[in-house]
Design a protein around this motif. Structure first.
Motif, PDB file in Angstrom:
ATOM      1  N   TYR A 177       0.873  -1.156   0.191  1.00  0.00           N
ATOM      2  CA  TYR A 177      -0.189   0.113   0.020  1.00  0.00           C
ATOM      3  C   TYR A 177       0.886   1.221   0.087  1.00  0.00           C
ATOM      4  O   TYR A 177       1.871   1.341   0.658  1.00  0.00           O
ATOM      5  CB  TYR A 177      -1.047  -0.243   1.239  1.00  0.00           C
ATOM      6  CG  TYR A 177      -1.547   1.377   1.377  1.00  0.00           C
ATOM      7  CD1 TYR A 177      -2.779   1.639   0.468  1.00  0.00           C
ATOM      8  CD2 TYR A 177      -1.209   2.307   2.550  1.00  0.00           C
ATOM      9  CE1 TYR A 177      -3.452   2.753   0.697  1.00  0.00           C
ATOM     10  CE2 TYR A 177      -1.954   3.422   2.392  1.00  0.00           C
ATOM     11  CZ  TYR A 177      -3.034   3.480   1.390  1.00  0.00           C
ATOM     12  OH  TYR A 177      -3.836   5.067   1.739  1.00  0.00           O
ATOM     13  N   GLY A 178       0.508   2.276  -0.672  1.00  0.00           N
ATOM     14  CA  GLY A 178       1.206   3.471  -0.590  1.00  0.00           C
ATOM     15  C   GLY A 178       0.434   4.540  -1.508  1.00  0.00           C
ATOM     16  O   GLY A 178      -0.587   4.083  -2.241  1.00  0.00           O
ATOM     17  N   PHE A 179       0.635   5.784  -1.359  1.00  0.00           N
ATOM     18  CA  PHE A 179       0.252   6.749  -2.193  1.00  0.00           C
ATOM     19  C   PHE A 179       0.843   6.897  -3.583  1.00  0.00           C
ATOM     20  O   PHE A 179       1.861   6.333  -3.823  1.00  0.00           O
ATOM     21  CB  PHE A 179       0.167   8.163  -1.703  1.00  0.00           C
ATOM     22  CG  PHE A 179      -0.331   8.246  -0.218  1.00  0.00           C
ATOM     23  CD1 PHE A 179      -1.662   7.694  -0.287  1.00  0.00           C
ATOM     24  CD2 PHE A 179       0.168   8.756   0.741  1.00  0.00           C
ATOM     25  CE1 PHE A 179      -2.272   7.578   1.150  1.00  0.00           C
ATOM     26  CE2 PHE A 179      -0.418   8.813   2.003  1.00  0.00           C
ATOM     27  CZ  PHE A 179      -1.679   8.224   2.303  1.00  0.00           C
ATOM     28  N   MET A 180      -0.045   7.547  -4.688  1.00  0.00           N
ATOM     29  CA  MET A 180       0.611   7.437  -5.863  1.00  0.00           C
ATOM     30  C   MET A 180       1.964   8.049  -6.033  1.00  0.00           C
ATOM     31  O   MET A 180       2.087   9.096  -4.979  1.00  0.00           O
ATOM     32  CB  MET A 180      -0.183   8.722  -6.887  1.00  0.00           C
ATOM     33  CG  MET A 180       0.074   8.284  -8.405  1.00  0.00           C
ATOM     34  SD  MET A 180      -0.260   6.850  -9.137  1.00  0.00           S
ATOM     35  CE  MET A 180      -2.194   7.197  -9.070  1.00  0.00           C
ATOM     36  N   GLY A 181       3.097   7.497  -6.518  1.00  0.00           N
ATOM     37  CA  GLY A 181       4.304   7.889  -6.706  1.00  0.00           C
ATOM     38  C   GLY A 181       5.229   7.386  -5.240  1.00  0.00           C
ATOM     39  O   GLY A 181       6.518   7.725  -5.346  1.00  0.00           O
ATOM     40  N   CYS A 182       4.607   6.160  -4.957  1.00  0.00           N
ATOM     41  CA  CYS A 182       5.387   5.663  -3.756  1.00  0.00           C
ATOM     42  C   CYS A 182       6.441   4.688  -4.091  1.00  0.00           C
ATOM     43  O   CYS A 182       7.232   4.212  -3.198  1.00  0.00           O
ATOM     44  CB  CYS A 182       4.502   4.923  -2.575  1.00  0.00           C
ATOM     45  SG  CYS A 182       3.706   3.490  -3.009  1.00  0.00           S
ATOM     46  N   GLY A 183       6.227   4.220  -5.076  1.00  0.00           N
ATOM     47  CA  GLY A 183       7.051   3.301  -5.866  1.00  0.00           C
ATOM     48  C   GLY A 183       6.485   2.008  -6.225  1.00  0.00           C
ATOM     49  O   GLY A 183       7.269   0.760  -6.521  1.00  0.00           O
ATOM     50  N   GLN A 184       5.180   1.869  -6.011  1.00  0.00           N
ATOM     51  CA  GLN A 184       4.471   0.590  -6.114  1.00  0.00           C
ATOM     52  C   GLN A 184       4.450   0.111  -7.496  1.00  0.00           C
ATOM     53  O   GLN A 184       4.996  -0.944  -7.988  1.00  0.00           O
ATOM     54  CB  GLN A 184       3.100   0.707  -6.241  1.00  0.00           C
ATOM     55  CG  GLN A 184       2.403   0.979  -4.471  1.00  0.00           C
ATOM     56  CD  GLN A 184       1.006   1.399  -4.556  1.00  0.00           C
ATOM     57  OE1 GLN A 184       0.567   2.036  -5.574  1.00  0.00           O
ATOM     58  NE2 GLN A 184       0.471   1.052  -3.424  1.00  0.00           N
ATOM     59  N   ILE A 185       4.322   1.010  -8.580  1.00  0.00           N
ATOM     60  CA  ILE A 185       4.604   0.571  -9.993  1.00  0.00           C
ATOM     61  C   ILE A 185       6.009   0.229 -10.329  1.00  0.00           C
ATOM     62  O   ILE A 185       6.077  -0.941 -11.139  1.00  0.00           O
ATOM     63  CB  ILE A 185       3.865   1.824 -10.884  1.00  0.00           C
ATOM     64  CG1 ILE A 185       2.679   2.127 -10.558  1.00  0.00           C
ATOM     65  CG2 ILE A 185       4.470   1.573 -12.340  1.00  0.00           C
ATOM     66  CD1 ILE A 185       1.973   3.386 -11.239  1.00  0.00           C
ATOM     67  N   GLU A 186       6.856   0.739  -9.801  1.00  0.00           N
ATOM     68  CA  GLU A 186       8.262   0.295 -10.058  1.00  0.00           C
ATOM     69  C   GLU A 186       8.562  -1.023  -9.457  1.00  0.00           C
ATOM     70  O   GLU A 186       9.113  -1.835  -9.918  1.00  0.00           O
ATOM     71  CB  GLU A 186       9.137   1.391  -9.551  1.00  0.00           C
ATOM     72  CG  GLU A 186       9.191   2.794 -10.115  1.00  0.00           C
ATOM     73  CD  GLU A 186       8.184   3.788  -9.925  1.00  0.00           C
ATOM     74  OE1 GLU A 186       7.667   4.699 -10.405  1.00  0.00           O
ATOM     75  OE2 GLU A 186       7.167   3.293  -9.001  1.00  0.00           O
ATOM     76  N   LEU A 187       8.140  -1.247  -8.434  1.00  0.00           N
ATOM     77  CA  LEU A 187       8.399  -2.437  -7.690  1.00  0.00           C
ATOM     78  C   LEU A 187       7.588  -3.598  -8.534  1.00  0.00           C
ATOM     79  O   LEU A 187       8.304  -5.012  -8.715  1.00  0.00           O
ATOM     80  CB  LEU A 187       7.807  -2.440  -6.261  1.00  0.00           C
ATOM     81  CG  LEU A 187       7.731  -3.748  -5.361  1.00  0.00           C
ATOM     82  CD1 LEU A 187       9.348  -4.201  -5.467  1.00  0.00           C
ATOM     83  CD2 LEU A 187       7.160  -3.666  -3.986  1.00  0.00           C
ATOM     84  N   ALA A 188       6.386  -3.363  -8.777  1.00  0.00           N
ATOM     85  CA  ALA A 188       5.861  -4.434  -9.827  1.00  0.00           C
ATOM     86  C   ALA A 188       6.485  -4.722 -11.046  1.00  0.00           C
ATOM     87  O   ALA A 188       6.712  -5.904 -11.520  1.00  0.00           O
ATOM     88  CB  ALA A 188       4.352  -3.901  -9.934  1.00  0.00           C
TER      89      ALA A 188
END
Length: 504
Positions: free
Chosen positions: A300-311
């Motif tokens: 979980y995190g807000f937009m720009g937290c790095g989720q997309i990059e991690l995926a």
């Protein structure tokens, strides 16, 4: 009327919204919103996704012109017909997704669409470079205006875009998630610039999910919930916990689906995939987590937290600059996303159009993941249709048949098709980025049921979402990311939505 509705000495505020409402297709997005921005003020604007922040700001910026209620600029009632009208009235907006042109120079970006001309009618490059350097220097930056924009860090590009808004003559500046992709030094630089702009008498609306940033930079804070303003007061009177309580509704914690969850992480389950201190050299830094068979790990995190990059790193779509990804204990070195698929890793991105073929029939979209298995030499469309029909029945995909064009389906049913791809030949790891975004309640429930079924079949699942309800409904354990680093981990016990918001 809000206590700030009149400035010092009876001077009207820069901007006022009074009882503003806006609906889309009969569904209210905002209802009787009041908002006041004074000269020389930084006004924080917070609320959950869908709370009405963006709709309200688009009314101010002239994007939404059909609304009820009244807007005043400098005490005068206005109704903009376009974004150009708003810009002419001194209102500029810097969006979260930068609108800079990376292949043009810094100076060209500053003067984009408003290039000064010589007496001969040609572009006055000397003046463009001179004026751009002056404008950028006024923000405390020493940059060669002839540099290519794309060569600059994101934080500097954002300040260049801000200089373009200032060049337009804007006195009301709306910043949408300005710190989401910035490092701490870049945030400090931005805040120094904003304080300087405030001192010059401009009014700044600072929209952010990062509540610590809001409290640090804002003079006043307005909280939105369910399309309404619920509180507006000096930032000095607020705490992070108080803002969270206003955002989600006092007394509501744990009362609704997705508001809380009892986590049941089981460390005895085998680790299928592990991220070991990974970094992408840009945003992700020292991120570690483990995916276990038959478990859903939520990020979980807000937009720009790095989720997309991690995926994308876990699926081999972006290279790592630090750390490693391990699959069943073996370090992975991806050559391509096809290589990741062969190793048993499946990925459903937040943008479904990236992995679905909207103009092709449903059965082809479902069978594409297993074509090598069912087509040795010749195509076997009847076999593809039979497999697709099984999933259509099982997942209750609303369609007229397997040959129906995928683009004719609703977003929720398209997401079911995206998941159905992986049900015939189960992957070892399934990575889902924003799996329920933009769906109605019924479609969300169906997708959640499918994901839990895959978990119960033994798949190790990574769910990444900026929707806390989705994470709380699905996850067995949760990692919270904040600006590219792990902020907190929750592996067992009762956890509330407020816990996620506070950690992020």
């Amino acid at each position: 009327m809000n206590a700030q509705a009149k400035g010092g000495g009876g001077v009207p505020p820069l901007l006022e919204l009074s009882g503003v409402s806006k609906s889309f297709g009969g569904v209210a997005a905002i209802t009787e919103v009041d908002f006041v921005l004074s000269a020389g003020e930084i006004h924080g604007l917070v609320g959950e996704n869908g709370a009405g922040k963006s709709t309200s700001m688009k009314v101010i910026a002239g994007v939404h012109t059909d609304y009820e209620g009244e807007m005043r600029v400098g005490g005068k009632t206005v109704r903009f017909r376009s974004a150009r009208d708003a810009l002419d009235a001194g209102i500029g907006m810097v969006h979260q997704e930068l609108s800079t042109v990376p292949d043009l120079s810094v100076a060209e970006n500053v003067f984009l669409g408003k290039q000064p001309l010589t007496r001969l009618g040609t572009i006055d490059w000397r003046r463009i470079n001179r004026e751009a350097k002056r404008l950028i220097a006024s923000l405390g930056l020493d940059i060669d205006p002839t540099m290519t924009m794309g060569a600059l860090p994101v934080g500097i590009q954002q300040l260049v875009e801000l200089s373009r808004v200032l060049f337009s003559g804007a006195r009301i500046i709306i910043l949408d998630e300005p710190t989401s992709a910035l490092s701490p030094p870049e945030v400090k630089r931005l805040f120094d610039v904003l304080r300087k702009i405030r001192a010059e008498g401009c009014g700044i609306v600072f929209i952010s999910h990062f509540l610590d940033d809001v409290l640090e930079i804002s003079d006043s804070v307005t909280v939105f919930r369910n399309g309404r303003t619920v509180t507006s007061e000096p930032a000095a009177n607020l705490s992070k916990d108080a803002m969270i309580s206003s955002m989600i509704g006092r007394g509501s914690i744990g009362m609704h689906m997705g508001e809380s969850a009892e986590l049941a992480g089981d460390d005895s389950r085998p680790v299928v995939m592990e991220a070991d201190a990974v970094g992408d050299g840009k945003l992700l830094r020292d991120v570690s987590l483990k995916l276990r068979a038959g478990e859903i790990t939520g990020v979980y995190g807000f937009m720009g937290c790095g989720q997309i990059e991690l995926a994308r790193a876990a699926f081999g779509k972006i290279p790592l600059q630090a750390g490693r990804i391990l699959l069943e204990g073996q370090a992975l070195s991806f050559h391509s996303t096809a290589d990741a698929k062969r190793r048993g890793i499946a990925f459903v991105p937040e943008n479904r159009s990236m992995m679905l073929f909207r103009n092709e029939p449903i059965y082809k979209n479902i069978s594409i993941a297993i074509l090598e298995r069912i087509h040795r030499v010749l195509l076997k469309p009847d076999a593809e249709r039979a497999i697709a029909q099984t999933h259509i029945d099982d997942l209750q995909i609303k369609t007229q048949g397997t040959d129906m064009e995928l683009g004719a389906l609703s977003g929720g049913n398209q997401q079911k098709v995206a998941l159905a791809k992986w049900l015939t030949d189960l992957p070892k790891v399934l990575i889902l980025s924003e799996p329920t975004r933009g769906m109605d309640v019924g479609a969300k429930e169906d997708v959640i049921r499918i994901i839990k079924k895959l978990r119960d079949l033994g798949v190790a699942i990574l769910v990444l979402s900026s929707e806390p309800e989705t994470i709380l409904t699905l996850a067995d354990r949760i990692t919270v990311l904040r600006k590219g680093v792990v902020a907190r981990e929750f592996n067992s016990g009762r956890i509330y939505k407020a816990d996620l918001l506070s950690a992020a």
